[in-house]
Write a protein that holds these residues in place. Structure first.
Motif, PDB file in Angstrom:
ATOM      1  N   GLN A  16       5.717  -3.710   8.496  1.00  0.00           N
ATOM      2  CA  GLN A  16       4.328  -3.869   8.070  1.00  0.00           C
ATOM      3  C   GLN A  16       3.590  -2.533   7.920  1.00  0.00           C
ATOM      4  O   GLN A  16       2.369  -2.465   8.023  1.00  0.00           O
ATOM      5  N   ASP A  19       1.359  -2.850   4.845  1.00  0.00           N
ATOM      6  CA  ASP A  19       0.206  -3.690   5.163  1.00  0.00           C
ATOM      7  C   ASP A  19      -0.843  -2.899   5.935  1.00  0.00           C
ATOM      8  O   ASP A  19      -2.044  -3.017   5.673  1.00  0.00           O
ATOM      9  N   TRP A  37      -0.416 -10.006  -1.021  1.00  0.00           N
ATOM     10  CA  TRP A  37      -1.739 -10.604  -0.861  1.00  0.00           C
ATOM     11  C   TRP A  37      -2.211 -11.317  -2.118  1.00  0.00           C
ATOM     12  O   TRP A  37      -2.983 -12.260  -2.040  1.00  0.00           O
TER      13      TRP A  37
END
Length: 76
Positions: A16, A19, A37
């Motif tokens: 991640q 992210d 997203w």
């Protein structure tokens, strides 16, 4: 507010990391579009990405998360 599309290699987001960077960019006031997203299931992936990176209403700039993985990735 500027809107950006964040390009990266999927291998670079296993922990991640991407992210996290996207969230940090968002906290600076950017609106970040990221495939995880913004891409809708059941629709063609590349057509959706093309829309996000070419439509001036969707994207003001591109951000490339440059790593050996992304620089060696044909899609990136």
């Amino acid at each position: 507010m500027a809107t950006v599309w964040l390009t990266y290699a999927w291998d670079d987001n296993e922990d991640q990391d991407v992210d996290f960077i996207a969230q940090e960019l968002s906290e600076t006031g950017l609106e970040v579009n990221l495939d995880r997203w913004n891409i809708q299931a059941g629709k063609r992936l590349w057509e959706q990405i093309e829309h996000f990176i070419q439509d001036e209403d969707e994207c003001d700039a591109w951000v490339l998360y440059a790593t050996p993985n992304s620089l060696g990735s044909e899609p990136c």
